[in-house]
Scaffold this motif. Structure first.
Motif, PDB file in Angstrom:
ATOM      1  N   VAL A 232       0.832  -1.209   0.000  1.00  0.00           N
ATOM      2  CA  VAL A 232       0.000   0.000   0.000  1.00  0.00           C
ATOM      3  C   VAL A 232       0.860   1.250   0.000  1.00  0.00           C
ATOM      4  N   THR A 233       1.850   1.299   0.871  1.00  0.00           N
ATOM      5  CA  THR A 233       2.668   2.510   0.974  1.00  0.00           C
ATOM      6  C   THR A 233       3.684   2.622  -0.156  1.00  0.00           C
ATOM      7  N   LEU A 234       4.090   1.500  -0.724  1.00  0.00           N
ATOM      8  CA  LEU A 234       4.930   1.562  -1.923  1.00  0.00           C
ATOM      9  C   LEU A 234       4.132   2.167  -3.071  1.00  0.00           C
ATOM     10  N   GLY A 235       2.866   1.738  -3.194  1.00  0.00           N
ATOM     11  CA  GLY A 235       1.994   2.370  -4.180  1.00  0.00           C
ATOM     12  C   GLY A 235       1.791   3.836  -3.875  1.00  0.00           C
ATOM     13  N   GLY A 236       1.620   4.173  -2.581  1.00  0.00           N
ATOM     14  CA  GLY A 236       1.462   5.569  -2.187  1.00  0.00           C
ATOM     15  C   GLY A 236       2.679   6.404  -2.529  1.00  0.00           C
ATOM     16  N   LEU A 237       3.867   5.817  -2.389  1.00  0.00           N
ATOM     17  CA  LEU A 237       5.098   6.521  -2.756  1.00  0.00           C
ATOM     18  C   LEU A 237       5.026   7.003  -4.199  1.00  0.00           C
ATOM     19  N   LEU A 238       4.550   6.142  -5.100  1.00  0.00           N
ATOM     20  CA  LEU A 238       4.474   6.487  -6.513  1.00  0.00           C
ATOM     21  C   LEU A 238       3.289   7.406  -6.806  1.00  0.00           C
ATOM     22  N   VAL A 239       2.135   7.091  -6.213  1.00  0.00           N
ATOM     23  CA  VAL A 239       0.917   7.857  -6.486  1.00  0.00           C
ATOM     24  C   VAL A 239       1.054   9.308  -6.051  1.00  0.00           C
ATOM     25  N   TRP A 240       1.492   9.536  -4.802  1.00  0.00           N
ATOM     26  CA  TRP A 240       1.518  10.903  -4.288  1.00  0.00           C
ATOM     27  C   TRP A 240       2.666  11.709  -4.859  1.00  0.00           C
ATOM     28  N   ARG A 241       3.747  11.054  -5.257  1.00  0.00           N
ATOM     29  CA  ARG A 241       4.814  11.786  -5.946  1.00  0.00           C
ATOM     30  C   ARG A 241       4.315  12.257  -7.310  1.00  0.00           C
ATOM     31  N   GLY A 242       3.585  11.385  -8.014  1.00  0.00           N
ATOM     32  CA  GLY A 242       3.006  11.797  -9.286  1.00  0.00           C
ATOM     33  C   GLY A 242       1.929  12.848  -9.121  1.00  0.00           C
ATOM     34  N   ALA A 243       1.137  12.715  -8.045  1.00  0.00           N
ATOM     35  CA  ALA A 243       0.074  13.693  -7.797  1.00  0.00           C
ATOM     36  C   ALA A 243       0.641  15.074  -7.503  1.00  0.00           C
ATOM     37  N   ALA A 244       1.769  15.131  -6.825  1.00  0.00           N
ATOM     38  CA  ALA A 244       2.398  16.422  -6.537  1.00  0.00           C
ATOM     39  C   ALA A 244       2.794  17.121  -7.834  1.00  0.00           C
ATOM     40  N   TRP A 245       3.289  16.345  -8.790  1.00  0.00           N
ATOM     41  CA  TRP A 245       3.645  16.925 -10.088  1.00  0.00           C
ATOM     42  C   TRP A 245       2.385  17.353 -10.827  1.00  0.00           C
ATOM     43  N   TRP A 246       1.320  16.566 -10.721  1.00  0.00           N
ATOM     44  CA  TRP A 246       0.098  16.823 -11.466  1.00  0.00           C
ATOM     45  C   TRP A 246      -0.592  18.097 -11.004  1.00  0.00           C
ATOM     46  N   VAL A 247      -0.482  18.431  -9.716  1.00  0.00           N
ATOM     47  CA  VAL A 247      -1.152  19.611  -9.167  1.00  0.00           C
ATOM     48  C   VAL A 247      -0.741  20.877  -9.905  1.00  0.00           C
ATOM     49  N   THR A 248       0.548  21.001 -10.229  1.00  0.00           N
ATOM     50  CA  THR A 248       1.038  22.231 -10.879  1.00  0.00           C
ATOM     51  C   THR A 248       1.753  21.948 -12.203  1.00  0.00           C
ATOM     52  N   SER A 249       1.625  20.725 -12.708  1.00  0.00           N
ATOM     53  CA  SER A 249       2.317  20.325 -13.947  1.00  0.00           C
ATOM     54  C   SER A 249       3.820  20.541 -13.847  1.00  0.00           C
ATOM     55  N   GLY A 250       4.339  20.306 -12.672  1.00  0.00           N
ATOM     56  CA  GLY A 250       5.788  20.369 -12.479  1.00  0.00           C
ATOM     57  C   GLY A 250       6.320  21.723 -12.068  1.00  0.00           C
ATOM     58  N   ARG A 251       5.454  22.731 -11.930  1.00  0.00           N
ATOM     59  CA  ARG A 251       5.923  24.066 -11.557  1.00  0.00           C
ATOM     60  C   ARG A 251       6.319  24.140 -10.086  1.00  0.00           C
ATOM     61  N   THR A 252       7.302  24.986  -9.789  1.00  0.00           N
ATOM     62  CA  THR A 252       7.620  25.330  -8.413  1.00  0.00           C
ATOM     63  C   THR A 252       6.729  26.484  -7.997  1.00  0.00           C
ATOM     64  N   VAL A 253       6.122  26.376  -6.808  1.00  0.00           N
ATOM     65  CA  VAL A 253       5.182  27.387  -6.325  1.00  0.00           C
ATOM     66  C   VAL A 253       5.857  28.212  -5.231  1.00  0.00           C
ATOM     67  N   ALA A 254       5.866  29.536  -5.400  1.00  0.00           N
ATOM     68  CA  ALA A 254       6.483  30.438  -4.427  1.00  0.00           C
ATOM     69  C   ALA A 254       5.916  31.840  -4.666  1.00  0.00           C
ATOM     70  N   PRO A 255       6.061  32.761  -3.691  1.00  0.00           N
ATOM     71  CA  PRO A 255       6.610  32.568  -2.345  1.00  0.00           C
ATOM     72  C   PRO A 255       5.518  32.158  -1.368  1.00  0.00           C
ATOM     73  N   MET A 256       5.923  31.808  -0.160  1.00  0.00           N
ATOM     74  CA  MET A 256       4.998  31.434   0.892  1.00  0.00           C
ATOM     75  C   MET A 256       4.645  32.668   1.738  1.00  0.00           C
ATOM     76  N   ASP A 257       3.580  32.547   2.472  1.00  0.00           N
ATOM     77  CA  ASP A 257       3.154  33.609   3.378  1.00  0.00           C
ATOM     78  C   ASP A 257       4.245  33.906   4.402  1.00  0.00           C
ATOM     79  N   ALA A 258       4.403  35.178   4.761  1.00  0.00           N
ATOM     80  CA  ALA A 258       5.489  35.585   5.662  1.00  0.00           C
ATOM     81  C   ALA A 258       5.394  34.900   7.020  1.00  0.00           C
ATOM     82  N   THR A 259       4.197  34.801   7.576  1.00  0.00           N
ATOM     83  CA  THR A 259       4.033  34.130   8.868  1.00  0.00           C
ATOM     84  C   THR A 259       4.286  32.637   8.738  1.00  0.00           C
ATOM     85  N   PHE A 260       3.820  32.038   7.665  1.00  0.00           N
ATOM     86  CA  PHE A 260       4.049  30.618   7.414  1.00  0.00           C
ATOM     87  C   PHE A 260       5.546  30.318   7.362  1.00  0.00           C
TER      88      PHE A 260
END
Length: 436
Positions: free
Chosen positions: A155-183
């Motif tokens: 299950v977690t080996l599948g999760g390793l692949l699924v969520w890594r791919g999902a992270a790329w899919w969210v922004t099509s590979g873009r880096t998102v910045a900047p973060m909130d100052a308090t964050f």
């Protein structure tokens, strides 16, 4: 005459037959495995300090080491409970990356259009969204493992692949910045630390808490007529722990802000920069987060019904089931907790980078598992400590930090981490064979 008084001469006779080191360890009740790990950590620090030409054991590097260890230490506390129940979670690094990307998109793209960038609630919304996503992923994994009967490894080996791919899919590979100052404060840096004065306050409060805990433990032992440590042993432990705490605070307060940031600080105040100006970082906020998580997880593991159930399941799953423990629900809650801790690790990592990237959390699962195992968590289940896992995280990060200072290539760093994990498991096997 009480039983304790009756058996006292016999206990003293047995103690006199032991060597001085054995008597000392028996009196102080120090964990020999933990002492071995501390010795290994000191050895690693000493070797790297010499090889790096005196750069490793400097306030700057030790402060950075504490910050770098924070996210791994947070996740390692949850991995202890996972491994104690004879499971494994290979997906924590990918969950960290995916949750970090979700939080990045939330505060850099979605919420600014609704409440405006820089809104005071921005960091809270992003953190809440991250926690919900992390716990939900953990719940999904836990349900498949506990109720559908699929092995955690798969299950977690599948999760390793699924969520890594999902992270790329969210922004099509873009880096998102900047973060909130308090964050960003959760990532450390000059602003993400509490300064010299508050660091001493935290250190003193921690020392008082240690002394109170020792006194309370002694009172409880006396109340239930349990054997007590000698007074000198109690004093030694209190002095040692307080010395370590205050020493760590002194090191954190020895690391000064860079001169450029100091200059901008005084210019913002409309003042001249004093000669030899020194502003201490103090304890970093991510370190405080990791320590708070460690304390909370130690309480959960040792002082709650849930914690007792976790270790009972790890010790003997069949007996736990026969005793009436809902092992499936406990297992699902463990993975939900692991997902939440991965989300906290994502907050620290994303805040420290001031960006959400697709490379976040890559191979973190190896470091987290290695930290837990090196910290004394047995892969055969039933045994593990939160403090040991956090110390294991510092040890693993020390290896990485030292090799970076020496200019060691990344492939060789991975080889060393892999060997460290194998050696840790081998030592665990040898230790259990000896005490068995």
């Amino acid at each position: 005459m009480s039983d304790a008084t009756t058996h006292a001469p016999a206990d003293r006779a047995r103690a006199s037959e032991l060597g001085p080191v054995a008597r000392f360890l028996k009196a102080t009740e120090l964990d020999t495995r933990m002492l071995g790990m501390v010795g290994a950590l000191i050895l690693i620090w000493g070797v790297f300090h010499v090889l790096s030409g005196g750069l490793f054991l400097t306030p700057r590097n030790l402060w950075n080491l504490s910050v770098q260890s924070s996210s791994i230490a947070v996740m390692a506390t949850g991995m202890v409970l996972v491994i104690v129940t004879r499971n494994i979670d290979l997906s924590v690094g990918s969950i960290l990356g995916f949750v970090g990307m979700i939080m990045g998109v939330t505060q850099a793209e979605i919420m600014p259009a609704i409440i405006g960038f820089g809104h005071p609630a921005m960091w809270l919304i992003a953190a809440f969204v991250g926690l919900v996503v992390g716990v939900s992923i953990g719940a999904l994994h836990g349900f498949i493992i506990a109720y559908l009967g699929v092995p955690a490894f798969i299950v977690t080996l599948g999760g390793l692949l699924v969520w890594r791919g999902a992270a790329w899919w969210v922004t099509s590979g873009r880096t998102v910045a900047p973060m909130d100052a308090t964050f960003r404060l959760m990532g450390g840096g000059p602003d993400g630390a509490i300064g010299s004065t508050w660091s001493w306050v935290v250190g003193i409060v921690a020392c008082v808490a240690v002394i109170v805990m020792l006194m309370n433990a002694r009172a409880q032992r006396k109340r239930f007529n349990f054997p007590q440590r000698p007074l000198w042993a109690e004093g030694f432990l209190g002095t040692l722990v307080c010395a370590i705490i205050l020493g760590a605070v002194a090191v954190a307060n020895s690391y000064a802000w860079p001169i450029g940031i100091v200059r901008r600080y005084y210019e913002a105040l409309g003042q001249e920069v004093p000669e030899n100006a020194f502003i201490a970082h103090g304890i970093a906020i991510p370190v405080l987060i990791a320590l708070a998580v460690g304390i909370a997880m130690t309480f959960v593991a040792t002082r709650t019904r849930f914690g007792r159930y976790v270790f009972a399941i790890g010790g003997n799953p069949e007996a736990a089931t026969l005793a009436g423990i809902n092992t499936r629900w406990v297992t699902m809650k463990i993975f939900m907790l692991m997902g939440g801790l991965a989300a906290i690790g994502a907050m620290i990592s994303t805040a420290r980078l001031n960006a959400a990237t697709n490379a976040q959390g890559t191979l973190d699962e190896l470091l987290v598992i290695a930290a837990a195992v090196i910290g004394g968590t047995s892969l055969s289940g039933g045994v593990g400590t939160i403090a040991g896992a956090m110390l294991g995280a510092v040890l693993m990060q020390s290896l990485a930090s030292g090799m970076i200072l020496l200019g060691v290539d990344t492939p060789l760093q991975n080889i060393v981490v892999g060997l460290a994990l194998v050696v840790a498991v081998w030592l665990d096997t040898v230790y259990r064979r000896r005490i068995g």
